[in-house]
Write a protein that holds these residues in place. Sequence first.
Motif, mmCIF file in Angstrom:
data_model
loop_
_atom_site.group_PDB
_atom_site.id
_atom_site.type_symbol
_atom_site.label_atom_id
_atom_site.label_comp_id
_atom_site.label_asym_id
_atom_site.label_seq_id
_atom_site.Cartn_x
_atom_site.Cartn_y
_atom_site.Cartn_z
ATOM 1 N N ALA A 139 0.822 -1.216 0.000
ATOM 2 C CA ALA A 139 0.000 0.000 0.000
ATOM 3 C C ALA A 139 0.855 1.265 0.000
ATOM 4 C CB ALA A 139 -0.931 -0.001 1.211
ATOM 5 N N ASP A 140 2.105 1.173 0.466
ATOM 6 C CA ASP A 140 2.975 2.340 0.527
ATOM 7 C C ASP A 140 3.754 2.589 -0.761
ATOM 8 O OD1 ASP A 140 2.227 2.826 3.149
ATOM 9 O OD2 ASP A 140 3.824 1.534 3.946
ATOM 10 N N SER A 141 3.789 1.600 -1.637
ATOM 11 C CA SER A 141 4.577 1.785 -2.868
ATOM 12 C C SER A 141 3.786 2.605 -3.872
ATOM 13 C CB SER A 141 4.960 0.437 -3.479
ATOM 14 O OG SER A 141 3.847 -0.158 -4.099
ATOM 15 N N PRO A 142 4.494 3.390 -4.674
ATOM 16 C CA PRO A 142 3.794 4.180 -5.686
ATOM 17 C C PRO A 142 3.152 3.245 -6.708
ATOM 18 C CG PRO A 142 6.178 4.354 -5.973
ATOM 19 C CD PRO A 142 5.932 3.567 -4.720
ATOM 20 N N SER A 143 1.984 3.618 -7.176
ATOM 21 C CA SER A 143 1.319 2.770 -8.167
ATOM 22 C C SER A 143 2.062 2.875 -9.483
ATOM 23 C CB SER A 143 -0.140 3.184 -8.333
ATOM 24 O OG SER A 143 -0.201 4.476 -8.879
ATOM 25 N N GLY A 144 1.851 1.928 -10.336
ATOM 26 C CA GLY A 144 2.506 1.920 -11.635
ATOM 27 C C GLY A 144 3.749 1.065 -11.604
ATOM 28 N N ALA A 145 4.272 0.772 -12.789
ATOM 29 C CA ALA A 145 5.492 -0.014 -12.978
ATOM 30 C C ALA A 145 5.386 -1.396 -12.351
ATOM 31 C CB ALA A 145 6.708 0.731 -12.451
ATOM 32 N N GLY A 146 4.188 -1.911 -12.226
ATOM 33 C CA GLY A 146 3.985 -3.245 -11.679
ATOM 34 C C GLY A 146 3.498 -4.187 -12.758
ATOM 35 N N LEU A 147 2.337 -4.777 -12.508
ATOM 36 C CA LEU A 147 1.768 -5.739 -13.450
ATOM 37 C C LEU A 147 1.512 -5.141 -14.828
ATOM 38 C CD1 LEU A 147 -0.826 -7.847 -11.442
ATOM 39 C CD2 LEU A 147 1.287 -8.616 -12.506
ATOM 40 N N GLY A 148 1.014 -3.920 -14.865
ATOM 41 C CA GLY A 148 0.699 -3.300 -16.157
ATOM 42 C C GLY A 148 1.911 -3.170 -17.047
ATOM 43 N N LEU A 149 3.013 -2.731 -16.478
ATOM 44 C CA LEU A 149 4.243 -2.581 -17.256
ATOM 45 C C LEU A 149 4.761 -3.941 -17.709
ATOM 46 C CD1 LEU A 149 6.095 -0.415 -18.319
ATOM 47 C CD2 LEU A 149 7.394 -0.546 -16.207
ATOM 48 N N LEU A 150 4.703 -4.916 -16.822
ATOM 49 C CA LEU A 150 5.105 -6.273 -17.189
ATOM 50 C C LEU A 150 4.214 -6.824 -18.310
ATOM 51 C CD1 LEU A 150 5.940 -7.802 -13.725
ATOM 52 C CD2 LEU A 150 7.431 -7.872 -15.730
#
Length: 183
Positions: A139-150
Amino acid sequence: METLDLFEMRANCIRQRVMLCFNGPISRSLIEEIGHALRKYLEDAEASPGGAMDVFAVYVEMTQNIRHYASKMNYSEADGAATVVVSRDEQGRYMISVGNLVEAPDAERLLQRIQQLAALDKAQLKAAYKEQLRRPRDADSPSGAGLGLLDMARRSSEPLQASLQPMPDGRSFFCLRAVFANA
């Protein structure tokens, strides 16, 4: 105000094989409308169903990421604007290119992440995607660059390409491009 040379703009679009181009504030309804136009174009161009789905899914992910980022940063309509270009090259490959203003530290992190993903092959991208799916969301990590980028990296037939253009206000104009050879 400088007079807009639409003829020259049209000539550039033809020369660069631009199918769709948008520049300005991006809303959910606009993402939807451009998406409908993109689907129609892919259908008319007789793109393969799987390839067309990859192009469409990456377009949606890219534009939604821009919209969410601008909203999260409380950017004005002008600062939250996006440039979106869908083109097709001489080999028939589709390309989606997007650009938007990003805070410099965020842009640097995103550029590094894309460079990391670009070094992975398809099997490694699949493994990274599955690993990310299993991780609990921080919850503390910035959104983005996760599943969508992968997912974008997995769907693209070539490594994602990104670049930054530093701006005088401490932000950067971030550009991202995905290429699809199998559409």
